[in-house]
Design a protein around this motif. Structure first.
Motif, PDB file in Angstrom:
ATOM      1  N   PRO A  53      50.196 -19.188 -13.786  1.00  0.00           N
ATOM      2  CA  PRO A  53      49.325 -19.346 -14.954  1.00  0.00           C
ATOM      3  C   PRO A  53      49.935 -20.136 -16.102  1.00  0.00           C
ATOM      4  O   PRO A  53      49.639 -19.865 -17.265  1.00  0.00           O
ATOM      5  N   ALA A  54      50.797 -21.113 -15.810  1.00  0.00           N
ATOM      6  CA  ALA A  54      51.427 -21.891 -16.871  1.00  0.00           C
ATOM      7  C   ALA A  54      52.030 -23.168 -16.295  1.00  0.00           C
ATOM      8  O   ALA A  54      52.220 -23.299 -15.083  1.00  0.00           O
ATOM      9  N   PHE A  55      52.350 -24.096 -17.183  1.00  0.00           N
ATOM     10  CA  PHE A  55      52.898 -25.396 -16.805  1.00  0.00           C
ATOM     11  C   PHE A  55      54.350 -25.344 -16.353  1.00  0.00           C
ATOM     12  O   PHE A  55      54.867 -26.286 -15.755  1.00  0.00           O
ATOM     13  N   LYS A  56      55.046 -24.253 -16.610  1.00  0.00           N
ATOM     14  CA  LYS A  56      56.498 -24.187 -16.458  1.00  0.00           C
ATOM     15  C   LYS A  56      56.989 -24.542 -15.055  1.00  0.00           C
ATOM     16  O   LYS A  56      58.099 -25.061 -14.883  1.00  0.00           O
ATOM     17  N   VAL A  57      56.185 -24.277 -14.046  1.00  0.00           N
ATOM     18  CA  VAL A  57      56.610 -24.534 -12.675  1.00  0.00           C
ATOM     19  C   VAL A  57      56.838 -26.023 -12.418  1.00  0.00           C
ATOM     20  O   VAL A  57      57.587 -26.396 -11.518  1.00  0.00           O
ATOM     21  N   LEU A  58      56.232 -26.897 -13.219  1.00  0.00           N
ATOM     22  CA  LEU A  58      56.475 -28.331 -13.058  1.00  0.00           C
ATOM     23  C   LEU A  58      57.949 -28.668 -13.264  1.00  0.00           C
ATOM     24  O   LEU A  58      58.565 -29.387 -12.471  1.00  0.00           O
ATOM     25  N   GLY A  59      58.521 -28.160 -14.342  1.00  0.00           N
ATOM     26  CA  GLY A  59      59.925 -28.438 -14.624  1.00  0.00           C
ATOM     27  C   GLY A  59      60.860 -27.694 -13.698  1.00  0.00           C
ATOM     28  O   GLY A  59      61.836 -28.268 -13.183  1.00  0.00           O
ATOM     29  N   ALA A  60      60.582 -26.420 -13.454  1.00  0.00           N
ATOM     30  CA  ALA A  60      61.461 -25.618 -12.617  1.00  0.00           C
ATOM     31  C   ALA A  60      61.491 -26.136 -11.179  1.00  0.00           C
ATOM     32  O   ALA A  60      62.552 -26.168 -10.543  1.00  0.00           O
ATOM     33  N   SER A  61      60.342 -26.556 -10.659  1.00  0.00           N
ATOM     34  CA  SER A  61      60.303 -27.022  -9.268  1.00  0.00           C
ATOM     35  C   SER A  61      61.109 -28.298  -9.081  1.00  0.00           C
ATOM     36  O   SER A  61      61.829 -28.463  -8.085  1.00  0.00           O
ATOM     37  N   TRP A  62      61.011 -29.233 -10.029  1.00  0.00           N
ATOM     38  CA  TRP A  62      61.775 -30.480  -9.928  1.00  0.00           C
ATOM     39  C   TRP A  62      63.271 -30.195 -10.053  1.00  0.00           C
ATOM     40  O   TRP A  62      64.084 -30.734  -9.287  1.00  0.00           O
ATOM     41  N   ALA A  63      63.657 -29.322 -10.970  1.00  0.00           N
ATOM     42  CA  ALA A  63      65.076 -29.005 -11.154  1.00  0.00           C
ATOM     43  C   ALA A  63      65.643 -28.302  -9.924  1.00  0.00           C
ATOM     44  O   ALA A  63      66.741 -28.633  -9.455  1.00  0.00           O
ATOM     45  N   VAL A  64      64.921 -27.335  -9.373  1.00  0.00           N
ATOM     46  CA  VAL A  64      65.395 -26.626  -8.183  1.00  0.00           C
ATOM     47  C   VAL A  64      65.471 -27.579  -6.994  1.00  0.00           C
ATOM     48  O   VAL A  64      66.413 -27.516  -6.194  1.00  0.00           O
ATOM     49  N   HIS A  65      64.507 -28.468  -6.867  1.00  0.00           N
ATOM     50  CA  HIS A  65      64.530 -29.480  -5.800  1.00  0.00           C
ATOM     51  C   HIS A  65      65.825 -30.294  -5.872  1.00  0.00           C
ATOM     52  O   HIS A  65      66.496 -30.510  -4.846  1.00  0.00           O
ATOM     53  N   LEU A  66      66.196 -30.752  -7.046  1.00  0.00           N
ATOM     54  CA  LEU A  66      67.402 -31.558  -7.191  1.00  0.00           C
ATOM     55  C   LEU A  66      68.662 -30.714  -6.976  1.00  0.00           C
ATOM     56  O   LEU A  66      69.638 -31.187  -6.374  1.00  0.00           O
TER      57      LEU A  66
ATOM     58  N   VAL B 114      62.861 -31.117 -18.165  1.00  0.00           N
ATOM     59  CA  VAL B 114      62.049 -31.968 -19.040  1.00  0.00           C
ATOM     60  C   VAL B 114      61.382 -33.073 -18.235  1.00  0.00           C
ATOM     61  O   VAL B 114      60.193 -33.370 -18.425  1.00  0.00           O
ATOM     62  N   GLN B 115      62.117 -33.709 -17.331  1.00  0.00           N
ATOM     63  CA  GLN B 115      61.523 -34.743 -16.480  1.00  0.00           C
ATOM     64  C   GLN B 115      60.343 -34.179 -15.692  1.00  0.00           C
ATOM     65  O   GLN B 115      59.309 -34.841 -15.539  1.00  0.00           O
ATOM     66  N   GLY B 116      60.474 -32.958 -15.203  1.00  0.00           N
ATOM     67  CA  GLY B 116      59.398 -32.346 -14.431  1.00  0.00           C
ATOM     68  C   GLY B 116      58.107 -32.197 -15.204  1.00  0.00           C
ATOM     69  O   GLY B 116      57.005 -32.314 -14.642  1.00  0.00           O
ATOM     70  N   TYR B 117      58.217 -31.967 -16.492  1.00  0.00           N
ATOM     71  CA  TYR B 117      57.023 -31.808 -17.314  1.00  0.00           C
ATOM     72  C   TYR B 117      56.246 -33.119 -17.478  1.00  0.00           C
ATOM     73  O   TYR B 117      55.091 -33.107 -17.913  1.00  0.00           O
ATOM     74  N   SER B 118      56.869 -34.251 -17.155  1.00  0.00           N
ATOM     75  CA  SER B 118      56.200 -35.550 -17.348  1.00  0.00           C
ATOM     76  C   SER B 118      54.938 -35.686 -16.512  1.00  0.00           C
ATOM     77  O   SER B 118      54.032 -36.451 -16.874  1.00  0.00           O
ATOM     78  N   THR B 119      54.846 -34.957 -15.408  1.00  0.00           N
ATOM     79  CA  THR B 119      53.651 -35.021 -14.569  1.00  0.00           C
ATOM     80  C   THR B 119      52.402 -34.639 -15.362  1.00  0.00           C
ATOM     81  O   THR B 119      51.331 -35.238 -15.203  1.00  0.00           O
ATOM     82  N   LEU B 120      52.515 -33.648 -16.217  1.00  0.00           N
ATOM     83  CA  LEU B 120      51.389 -33.199 -17.046  1.00  0.00           C
ATOM     84  C   LEU B 120      50.855 -34.354 -17.888  1.00  0.00           C
ATOM     85  O   LEU B 120      49.639 -34.578 -17.968  1.00  0.00           O
ATOM     86  N   CYS B 121      51.744 -35.112 -18.505  1.00  0.00           N
ATOM     87  CA  CYS B 121      51.327 -36.220 -19.370  1.00  0.00           C
ATOM     88  C   CYS B 121      50.711 -37.355 -18.563  1.00  0.00           C
ATOM     89  O   CYS B 121      49.724 -37.975 -18.999  1.00  0.00           O
ATOM     90  N   ALA B 122      51.292 -37.650 -17.398  1.00  0.00           N
ATOM     91  CA  ALA B 122      50.741 -38.711 -16.555  1.00  0.00           C
ATOM     92  C   ALA B 122      49.323 -38.370 -16.108  1.00  0.00           C
ATOM     93  O   ALA B 122      48.443 -39.246 -16.043  1.00  0.00           O
TER      94      ALA B 122
END
Length: 369
Positions: free
Chosen positions: A74-87, A187-195
């Motif tokens: 229920p929030a945007f946070k998974v965008l950043g966490a998923s990209w960071a964990v992936h790396l 922070v990079q992961g959150y960029s998807t929201l803006c795009a």
């Protein structure tokens, strides 16, 4: 450089710096969007047009980015966490690890969900003031939850200490000296929201936004928003407004002082924004590229959440803070001057970032391969 701070009776606590629109920076990596598109169950979250709010605010069009259901959470946070964990997990010779973090709610649940999907353990530290339902939701993801009696900063300190154990890794969405790489990935992961917003506005036949309002805790999402809009010539005239609780307005205090400062936080219904210290890497970006900051009360946020619910939008107190902040900036005593400083007219497009919903998405997770 024209800067102004207002906190007099009848006007909201407010800082403005129009010169920020001339600042430029490099964009986020393009592969972030590609990564998110590859995840099972990924889809862009809705951008909802709210004509009634446009009439109320005296602007051309108002859109709300609805992050109440992002990848089953229920929030945007998974965008950043998923990209960071992936790396993190892509590192050579990386074996099974325990993911550790501190959270006011949504970041911890995202880290816990990712740990479960990857077959890993998670340890989450939660400060005082977080609703028991939010704590229960983190535990339901399979994480070990440790309650901390102090504020968010104390929970971060405890998480950092715990991550010193063998086979553990800290996945924190705030940076400090010596810990900047992982927060940068988040922070990079959150960029998807803006795009997504760019594409959705274009599909709606809307112009580039005249104003984007973003709720701020430690400032990482705001850092991503500033990076996106200040790296593109098409949005050179877009004003960026940060919104904080009056009881935890560390960004407003820092902008007013001209240097990063911490504040002592109080209690607030905007628990996810109840942070007294800015991320080390967010501060220079926000200082240079953010147009304005405003602080709102719990009553402002609660009213905004109720009004959005009446429009069919699920938005928690943190997400609704964006609407509360725009109302404070564009209404009341001194509103005409604030509109002029933000460069807004009757035809302007306003985008609100509603960063969380009011309840968990019931969909079960799909393992990430």
């Amino acid at each position: 450089m024209r800067e102004k701070t207002v906190s007099s009776t009848g006007a909201p606590p407010w800082f403005v710096r129009p010169a920020a629109r001339s600042w430029r920076c490099a964009p986020a990596p393009a592969e972030v969007r590609e990564f998110h598109a590859s995840l099972p169950g990924h889809a862009p979250t809705p951008l909802r047009e709210l004509p009634g709010l446009a009439d109320e605010l005296g602007v051309g069009r108002v859109f709300l980015k609805d992050e109440s259901a992002r990848l089953g959470l229920p929030a945007f946070k998974v965008l950043g966490a998923s990209w960071a964990v992936h790396l993190l997990l892509a590192a050579p010779a990386r074996g099974p690890v325990t993911l550790v973090c501190a959270t006011d709610g949504n970041h911890g649940r995202a880290v816990a969900r990712l740990a479960r999907l990857h077959g890993l353990r998670a340890l989450v530290f939660v400060p005082r003031g977080v609703h028991p339902d939010a704590v229960a939701a983190i535990a339901a993801e399979g994480a070990a939850v440790t309650r901390v009696m102090g504020p968010y900063e104390e929970a971060v300190r405890r998480a950092d200490e715990a991550a010193g154990a063998p086979d553990t890794v800290l996945v924190q969405d705030t940076a400090w000296e010596g810990y900047e790489t992982v927060p940068g990935w988040i922070v990079q992961g959150y960029s998807t929201l803006c795009a997504e917003i760019d594409e959705q506005l274009a599909a709606a036949g809307a112009a580039a936004p005249g104003l984007v309002a973003v709720p701020v805790g430690v400032g990482s999402l705001a850092q991503a928003v500033v990076t996106h809009y200040r790296s593109r010539t098409a949005t050179a005239a877009t004003a960026l407004l940060a919104v904080e609780p009056e009881s935890a307005a560390c960004l407003l205090a820092s902008l007013t002082r001209g240097a990063a400062v911490g504040v002592t936080t109080g209690e607030t219904v905007m628990a996810g924004l109840n942070c007294g210290t800015l991320s080390r890497t967010a501060w220079p970006v926000l200082r240079a590229g953010l147009d304005a900051a405003v602080a709102v009360t719990d009553a402002d946020s609660t009213r905004a959440a109720a009004d959005l619910a009446g429009l069919g939008v699920s938005s928690g107190p943190c997400g609704a803070a964006a609407l509360a902040g725009v109302r404070a900036a564009l209404g009341g005593d001194g509103a005409g001057e604030r509109r002029d400083l933000l460069g807004l007219g009757p035809g302007s497009v306003v985008v609100l970032l509603s960063t969380e919903g009011t309840a968990a998405n019931p969909h079960s997770p799909t393992p990430i391969r």
